[in-house]
Design a protein around this motif. Structure first.
Motif, short mmCIF file in Angstrom:
data_model
loop_
_atom_site.label_atom_id
_atom_site.label_comp_id
_atom_site.label_asym_id
_atom_site.label_seq_id
_atom_site.Cartn_x
_atom_site.Cartn_y
_atom_site.Cartn_z
N UNK A 1 5.61 18.66 21.69
CA UNK A 1 6.02 20.04 21.83
C UNK A 1 5.69 20.92 20.65
N UNK A 2 4.79 20.52 19.79
CA UNK A 2 4.45 21.33 18.63
C UNK A 2 2.96 21.37 18.42
N UNK A 3 2.51 22.29 17.60
CA UNK A 3 1.10 22.43 17.24
C UNK A 3 0.92 22.04 15.79
N UNK A 4 1.30 20.79 15.48
CA UNK A 4 1.27 20.26 14.12
C UNK A 4 0.55 18.92 14.15
N UNK A 5 -0.28 18.71 13.16
CA UNK A 5 -0.93 17.42 12.93
C UNK A 5 -0.41 16.86 11.62
N UNK A 6 0.13 15.64 11.67
CA UNK A 6 0.66 14.98 10.47
C UNK A 6 -0.33 13.88 10.08
N UNK A 7 -1.02 14.10 8.97
CA UNK A 7 -2.00 13.13 8.46
C UNK A 7 -1.29 12.14 7.54
N UNK A 8 -1.63 10.85 7.69
CA UNK A 8 -1.11 9.78 6.81
C UNK A 8 -2.27 8.92 6.37
N UNK A 9 -2.25 8.57 5.09
CA UNK A 9 -3.31 7.73 4.55
C UNK A 9 -2.69 6.69 3.64
N UNK A 10 -3.05 5.41 3.86
CA UNK A 10 -2.53 4.28 3.09
C UNK A 10 -3.60 3.79 2.13
N UNK A 11 -3.24 3.68 0.86
CA UNK A 11 -4.18 3.23 -0.18
C UNK A 11 -3.45 2.33 -1.15
N UNK A 12 -4.20 1.72 -2.05
CA UNK A 12 -3.63 0.79 -3.01
C UNK A 12 -2.99 1.47 -4.21
N UNK A 13 -3.25 2.77 -4.40
CA UNK A 13 -2.67 3.50 -5.51
C UNK A 13 -2.17 4.84 -5.01
N UNK A 14 -1.30 5.46 -5.79
CA UNK A 14 -0.70 6.74 -5.39
C UNK A 14 -1.75 7.85 -5.42
N UNK A 15 -2.55 7.90 -6.48
CA UNK A 15 -3.55 8.96 -6.60
C UNK A 15 -4.58 8.89 -5.49
N UNK A 16 -5.00 7.69 -5.16
CA UNK A 16 -5.99 7.55 -4.09
C UNK A 16 -5.42 8.00 -2.75
N UNK A 17 -4.16 7.64 -2.48
CA UNK A 17 -3.56 8.05 -1.23
C UNK A 17 -3.40 9.56 -1.14
N UNK B 1 0.85 -1.19 0.00
CA UNK B 1 0.00 0.00 0.00
C UNK B 1 0.89 1.24 0.00
N UNK B 2 0.42 2.27 -0.71
CA UNK B 2 1.14 3.53 -0.81
C UNK B 2 0.64 4.48 0.28
N UNK B 3 1.57 5.16 0.91
CA UNK B 3 1.24 6.05 2.03
C UNK B 3 1.60 7.47 1.65
N UNK C 1 5.99 12.62 -3.48
CA UNK C 1 6.39 12.46 -2.08
C UNK C 1 5.76 11.24 -1.44
N UNK C 2 5.06 10.43 -2.22
CA UNK C 2 4.40 9.24 -1.67
C UNK C 2 5.43 8.15 -1.47
N UNK C 3 5.39 7.54 -0.30
CA UNK C 3 6.31 6.43 -0.01
C UNK C 3 5.73 5.14 -0.57
N UNK C 4 6.54 4.36 -1.30
CA UNK C 4 6.02 3.12 -1.90
C UNK C 4 5.69 2.10 -0.83
N UNK C 5 4.69 1.29 -1.14
CA UNK C 5 4.27 0.28 -0.17
C UNK C 5 5.20 -0.90 -0.08
N UNK C 6 6.12 -1.11 -1.09
CA UNK C 6 7.02 -2.26 -1.05
C UNK C 6 8.33 -1.99 -0.37
N UNK C 7 8.42 -0.91 0.38
CA UNK C 7 9.69 -0.59 1.02
C UNK C 7 10.10 -1.59 2.09
#
Length: 538
Positions: free
Chosen positions: A129-145, A61-63, A243-249
């Motif tokens: 210690x920060x005011x940041x939210x890091x969203x991550x989403x895993x999908x089967x394709x790059x565009x969907x993620x 899955x691509x994240x 910037x999408x990380x491959x799912x096969x890493x």
């Protein structure tokens, strides 16, 4: 029979109470997996195949990730936040809103998925210690993620802005109600002042001043609330396909984990199998299982073993030990539990015959051809110093330097007639062929062998092959017994002489070896000892 008689069977030495019989070393722990390498390799291969099947059936899955900066709701956006900027906003609450039902519902409606699947694919991290939210989403394709993670970030901002706007509207409505009431009081006081006389106007004027001050404060507070910026934050880094990380890493890591996990399971299975199927791994194992003395250890041929290998010397040492314990005429039976003692029987026969003995090797199980082939192979491997019957090679003579054998003619050599007729002189060279008179076709000696058999010359002695009945009157007989677990003839023959137990390392089971020695003890067999060999593996 004049086999050397020995005392009763040796029992196992007593071990002091509380003292271990033998110290377990690291080599002992590694010996079991090393001898069960097939099982360990099979388990490791199965673990690798399982991981490969998982990677094929469950593709990677691509994240994609996006970052949202959360800001506090303040009247003046340019006012300094102070030293406790990370405490101006409760980030735990913000993380809960980002993964809450409203955001998940919007993503599920947009993609047509179940909310449970969206919740599993969405992940929100809060750096310390920060005011940041890091969203991550895993999908089967790059565009969907990419699409879903950006949608999640925007949905969070929209939901949070709507919550702030509702809170502001509620506060403004409350202030409007208060202002309306104060304005009504102000109007009533002014009406009363208009109708009041000269004495009551002063009191009404004082009340009107207070009402006007209260109305001014309410309008000021309402103005401040209406000026509040309800923007909860903004997207500082939107997701992009590059910037999408491959799912096969993690495929290589998963394959390594599957291989190591399978090997670990194989080691556990090897120990479990060893606990129910104990094999003889060393001299100590054979000695403890049988209670017999060690006659010698014969290393197997294989790999780098050659004619100069010490393997042949091992066999000769065993032959010395056997010859020390028996006296001719003797019958020595080589017994094993389930293994075939043919290789060690042939090599012992060659080692005994080299010293000048006439050895008769008997077999009643149809293995005479294998015995003959093994004897011939072992005889060819004998070194020159161990086989005095092998003539040394003559050194070639060098021709004189001044003589040319090609150009010079050498005339025929005239030989003088011999004064002795042919066949009347005894030759002094023992290597020449002797002419022996033939015997009648029906004349067979009492031992059952025809005199023209001759045997196989080995060193200063010879080896004869045949059945046990044919060699019954021979001075030294080696009986190649069948496996004792399936045939009792070996034990029966051993009762007429002596027995040598052949133990093959890594093949002979300790329970079968213990059962064989108990049967020999019950039958009253004079057992000389055991020989540990690796012929079965080589």
């Amino acid at each position: 029979m004049t086999d050397a008689s020995h005392g009763p069977w040796a029992t196992r030495p007593a071990v002091a109470e509380g003292t271990p019989d033998r110290t377990v070393t690291l080599g002992d722990l590694l010996r079991v997996p090393r001898h069960r390498t097939g099982l360990v390799a099979t388990a490791a291969a199965l673990g690798l195949v399982f991981v490969l099947a998982y990677l094929v059936l469950m593709p990677g899955r691509y994240t994609a990730s996006a970052v949202v900066a959360v800001r506090p709701v303040v009247t003046d956006a340019f006012s300094p936040s102070g030293a406790a900027a990370d405490r101006a906003v409760n980030m735990n609450v913000e993380s809960g809103i980002a993964t809450g039902t409203e955001v998940v519902r919007r993503l599920a409606e947009q993609n047509g998925q179940d909310q449970g699947e969206v919740r599993d694919a969405l992940d929100v991290e809060v750096p310390a210690g920060g005011q940041i939210l890091r969203f991550s989403y895993a999908a089967r394709s790059v565009d969907e993620a990419v699409r879903n993670v950006n949608l999640a970030a925007e949905s969070y901002l929209a939901v949070r802005r709507a919550m702030y706007e509702r809170q502001r509207d509620e506060m403004l409505r409350s202030y409007d109600d208060s202002i309306a009431k104060v304005a009504a009081q102000q109007a009533a006081i002014r009406k009363r002042m208009a109708n009041a006389g000269p004495g009551g106007s002063d009191t009404a004027a004082a009340e009107l001043t207070g009402i006007n001050s209260q109305l001014t404060q309410l309008n000021s507070a309402r103005t401040e609330i209406a000026a509040v910026d309800v923007n909860p934050g903004w997207v500082t880094r939107a997701a992009e396909p590059a910037m999408v990380s491959p799912g096969g890493g993690r495929d290589a890591l998963l394959l390594l984990a599957g291989l190591l996990g399978g090997a670990l399971v194989g080691v556990v299975l090897a120990y479990a199998w060893e606990s129910v199927d104990r094999r003889v791994r060393s001299v100590d194992d054979a000695r403890r299982a049988s209670g017999l003395p060690l006659l010698g250890t014969v290393r197997g041929r294989g790999g780098i073993a050659s004619r100069s290998s010490p393997v042949d010397a091992d066999v000769r040492y065993v032959a010395m030990a056997i010859a020390e314990r028996v006296h001719q005429p003797a019958r020595v039976t080589l017994l094993s539990a389930r293994e075939d003692p043919t290789p060690i029987t042939a090599r012992l026969a060659v080692a005994l015959a080299v010293a000048g003995r006439e050895v008769f090797v008997a077999d009643d199980s149809g293995r005479l051809d294998r015995l003959r082939a093994a004897v011939l192979a072992d005889r060819d491997r004998l070194p020159a110093y161990a086989d005095p019957s092998r003539p040394p090679l003559p050194k070639p003579r060098s021709a004189p330097s001044g003589v040319d054998g090609v150009s010079d003619r050498v005339g025929p050599v005239r030989r003088r007639p011999s004064p002795y007729p042919a066949g009347t002189r005894t030759p002094s060279d023992y290597d020449v062929t002797l002419t022996l008179p033939r015997t009648a076709p029906g004349a067979v000696p009492a031992n059952g062998r025809h005199p023209d058999d001759g045997g196989l010359p080995v060193g200063a002695g010879s080896i004869l092959l045949g059945t046990f009945r044919q060699g019954a009157h021979q001075p030294l007989l080696l009986f190649n017994a069948p496996p004792a677990e399936s045939d009792e003839r070996g034990v029966a023959v051993a009762r007429q002489g002596s027995a040598v137990v052949v133990v093959e390392r890594d093949r002979t089971r300790q329970t079968e070896l213990r059962r064989l020695t108990e049967r020999l003890r019950a039958a009253g067999v004079n057992t000389l000892g055991f020989v540990l060999t690796r012929d079965g593996r080589g």
